[in-house]
Design an enzyme around this catalytic site. Structure first.
Site, PDB file in Angstrom:
ATOM      1  N   ARG A  87     -41.143  -4.840  22.287  1.00  0.00           N
ATOM      2  CA  ARG A  87     -40.917  -3.395  22.246  1.00  0.00           C
ATOM      3  C   ARG A  87     -40.743  -2.847  20.831  1.00  0.00           C
ATOM      4  O   ARG A  87     -41.341  -1.826  20.467  1.00  0.00           O
ATOM      5  CB  ARG A  87     -39.625  -3.017  23.006  1.00  0.00           C
ATOM      6  CG  ARG A  87     -39.791  -2.868  24.462  1.00  0.00           C
ATOM      7  CD  ARG A  87     -38.513  -3.262  25.148  1.00  0.00           C
ATOM      8  NE  ARG A  87     -38.420  -4.721  25.084  1.00  0.00           N
ATOM      9  CZ  ARG A  87     -38.917  -5.526  26.019  1.00  0.00           C
ATOM     10  NH1 ARG A  87     -39.438  -5.026  27.087  1.00  0.00           N
ATOM     11  NH2 ARG A  87     -38.856  -6.838  25.893  1.00  0.00           N
ATOM     12  N   THR A  88     -39.890  -3.500  20.063  1.00  0.00           N
ATOM     13  CA  THR A  88     -39.557  -2.943  18.750  1.00  0.00           C
ATOM     14  C   THR A  88     -40.796  -2.960  17.859  1.00  0.00           C
ATOM     15  O   THR A  88     -41.095  -1.994  17.159  1.00  0.00           O
ATOM     16  CB  THR A  88     -38.391  -3.716  18.121  1.00  0.00           C
ATOM     17  OG1 THR A  88     -37.339  -3.762  19.082  1.00  0.00           O
ATOM     18  CG2 THR A  88     -37.888  -3.043  16.867  1.00  0.00           C
ATOM     19  N   LYS A 116     -45.866 -22.306   1.983  1.00  0.00           N
ATOM     20  CA  LYS A 116     -46.247 -22.986   0.725  1.00  0.00           C
ATOM     21  C   LYS A 116     -45.060 -23.059  -0.225  1.00  0.00           C
ATOM     22  O   LYS A 116     -45.211 -23.427  -1.392  1.00  0.00           O
ATOM     23  CB  LYS A 116     -47.378 -22.215   0.038  1.00  0.00           C
ATOM     24  CG  LYS A 116     -48.650 -22.120   0.849  1.00  0.00           C
ATOM     25  CD  LYS A 116     -49.717 -21.413   0.009  1.00  0.00           C
ATOM     26  CE  LYS A 116     -50.927 -21.038   0.813  1.00  0.00           C
ATOM     27  NZ  LYS A 116     -51.781 -20.075   0.094  1.00  0.00           N
ATOM     28  N   ARG A 137     -37.945  -7.270  10.824  1.00  0.00           N
ATOM     29  CA  ARG A 137     -36.960  -7.929  11.689  1.00  0.00           C
ATOM     30  C   ARG A 137     -36.786  -9.340  11.166  1.00  0.00           C
ATOM     31  O   ARG A 137     -37.765 -10.025  10.876  1.00  0.00           O
ATOM     32  CB  ARG A 137     -37.489  -7.956  13.124  1.00  0.00           C
ATOM     33  CG  ARG A 137     -36.690  -8.848  14.020  1.00  0.00           C
ATOM     34  CD  ARG A 137     -37.073  -8.711  15.460  1.00  0.00           C
ATOM     35  NE  ARG A 137     -36.525  -7.482  16.026  1.00  0.00           N
ATOM     36  CZ  ARG A 137     -36.374  -7.275  17.343  1.00  0.00           C
ATOM     37  NH1 ARG A 137     -36.727  -8.196  18.192  1.00  0.00           N
ATOM     38  NH2 ARG A 137     -35.877  -6.152  17.786  1.00  0.00           N
ATOM     39  N   HIS A 170     -28.929  -3.373  14.569  1.00  0.00           N
ATOM     40  CA  HIS A 170     -30.233  -2.939  15.097  1.00  0.00           C
ATOM     41  C   HIS A 170     -30.202  -1.403  15.116  1.00  0.00           C
ATOM     42  O   HIS A 170     -30.148  -0.772  16.161  1.00  0.00           O
ATOM     43  CB  HIS A 170     -30.429  -3.520  16.494  1.00  0.00           C
ATOM     44  CG  HIS A 170     -31.846  -3.510  16.984  1.00  0.00           C
ATOM     45  ND1 HIS A 170     -32.841  -2.760  16.390  1.00  0.00           N
ATOM     46  CD2 HIS A 170     -32.440  -4.166  18.019  1.00  0.00           C
ATOM     47  CE1 HIS A 170     -33.980  -2.968  17.059  1.00  0.00           C
ATOM     48  NE2 HIS A 170     -33.769  -3.810  18.041  1.00  0.00           N
TER      49      HIS A 170
HETATM   50  C1  NCD Z   1     -32.912  -6.363  21.566  1.00  0.00           C
HETATM   51  C2  NCD Z   1     -32.833  -7.140  20.277  1.00  0.00           C
HETATM   52  O1  NCD Z   1     -33.834  -7.650  19.780  1.00  0.00           O
HETATM   53  O2  NCD Z   1     -31.739  -7.217  19.757  1.00  0.00           O
HETATM   54  N1  NCD Z   1     -34.217  -6.089  21.972  1.00  0.00           N
HETATM   55  C3  NCD Z   1     -34.838  -4.968  21.483  1.00  0.00           C
HETATM   56  O3  NCD Z   1     -34.993  -4.796  20.303  1.00  0.00           O
HETATM   57  N2  NCD Z   1     -35.185  -4.035  22.381  1.00  0.00           N
HETATM   58  C4  NCD Z   1     -32.096  -6.930  22.649  1.00  0.00           C
HETATM   59  C5  NCD Z   1     -32.303  -8.341  23.090  1.00  0.00           C
HETATM   60  O4  NCD Z   1     -33.131  -9.074  22.552  1.00  0.00           O
HETATM   61  O5  NCD Z   1     -31.613  -8.720  24.021  1.00  0.00           O
END
Ligand code: NCD
Length: 361
Positions: A87-88, A116, A137, A170
């Site tokens: 999703r993200t 490397k 991320r 997040h």
């Molecule tokens: C969350 C995350 O990655 O922290 N997911 C997301 O970004 N929608 C929650 C999760 O992984 O449980």
């Protein structure tokens, strides 16, 4: 937006030692970075929510969608996702596409020169040579901050957007959660005064940690942290809530919270952070929701989840109007588009278009 504090003028050691709110001041400069929930004010949240709705409405018509695609057509974004994501990743990518921003990605560090022996810092510097923004991320908490700080010490400081760091932050998920809450409570007085329950793995759920903080910006909310004891919310978050004067209740008794909650924010067990699979031994059966609970909840309660889910929400309730997690997911695309647009300071053009053409809901 600019506070006058520059990341380029502070040492990493000094910066690292700052409290979260003070760190936030360093992210509001030019370019602005989005790294922690603590950098947001309520005014800024409201601006983003309003802009997200405008973008959504403008995008409904083909000429509006074509206009939006011109707004950032001179920019490119790097999506660097060193942790799993559906999703993200997709919603940031979609948000970029809505604004005409081209994207590139590295989704697996095994495919980058890190194998490397290149340092993550050099990898990021490489990205900044080609892109105008990094959306990232990373499993290491605080790494996105380090990246922003590091870029500020080069001649190409580009904005960094944290799409999830460690088990800690997040911020963009928290934004879409606020947008979802604000829209759900539009006709019932907004988020102020609401009772919001967080359920599940609150210790390692970074979405909960970021959202709990944003909720301190609203008046008279009460937060309920409903979790088995070993997975309860960490003291550092409670300390922030105490400082902000936000009321909260810590409990294991989900049944007692269900009838009073205005929003129930479910989460999965984050067992990827286990050292030896210890989460498997925790009984989480009382921290789930299904058809049998729907009569206990209020008719107006919204059920949210950052997703992915496992068994904490039964699929039986997916079509109940109170289950808003699919809408919540789509909201992420609009609020991220709003965030990216304001990151480049181009929101006035969207606001002008909206005023000129007044697209309807
Ligand atoms: C969350 C995350 O990655 O922290 N997911 C997301 O970004 N929608 C929650 C999760 O992984 O449980």
């Amino acid at each position: 937006m600019a506070t006058g504090k520059k990341l380029s003028e502070i040492s990493w050691q000094e910066f690292k030692a700052l409290p979260l709110a003070a760190k936030g001041d360093y992210f509001q400069g030019i370019p602005p970075h989005t790294l922690i929930a603590q950098q947001f004010s309520r005014t800024r949240l409201e601006e983003l929510c309003t802009l997200a709705t405008k973008i959504k409405r403008i995008n409904k018509r083909r000429d509006g969608a074509n206009f939006l695609k011109t707004l950032l057509s001179d920019k490119r974004a790097m999506l660097y996702f060193a942790q799993p994501s559906s999703r993200t990743y997709l919603s940031h990518n979609a948000a970029c596409q809505i604004l005409g921003l081209d994207t590139m990605d590295v989704r697996d560090t095994k495919t980058s020169s890190e194998v490397k022996g290149e340092s993550p810092e050099d990898t990021i510097r490489t990205f900044s040579s080609y892109a105008d923004m990094i959306i990232m991320r990373h499993p290491v908490g605080g790494f996105a901050e380090r990246v922003a700080w590091m870029l500020a010490h080069t001649n190409r400081e580009i904005p960094v957007l944290n799409a999830g760091s460690g088990a800690d932050q997040h911020p963009t998920q928290a934004l879409l959660d606020i947008y979802t809450l604000a829209r759900s409570f539009e006709k019932t007085g907004g988020i102020d005064g609401k009772h919001i329950a967080f359920v599940g793995d609150l210790m390692r759920g970074r979405t909960v940690r970021s959202l709990a903080w944003l909720l301190t910006l609203y008046k008279d909310v009460t937060l309920y942290f409903v979790a088995p004891e070993p997975l309860q919310i960490s003291p550092d978050i409670l300390e922030l809530l105490d400082q902000a004067g936000t009321q909260y209740v810590i409990t294991q008794d989900f049944a007692s919270v269900m009838p009073i909650a205005d929003a129930v924010y479910m989460t999965r067990i984050q067992d990827e952070w286990d050292a030896e699979g210890e989460s498997c031994t925790i009984d989480t059966s009382d921290f789930s929701i299904g058809a049998e609970h729907m009569d206990i909840l209020k008719d107006t309660t919204v059920i949210m989840h950052p997703l992915p889910r496992r068994s904490e929400i039964s699929t039986d309730i997916d079509n109940d109007p109170r289950a808003v997690y699919w809408r919540q997911m789509r909201n992420g695309m609009w609020i991220r588009a709003a965030l990216i647009l304001t990151t480049f300071g181009r929101q006035d053009e969207a606001n002008q278009y909206y005023d000129d053409y007044k697209p309807q809901a």
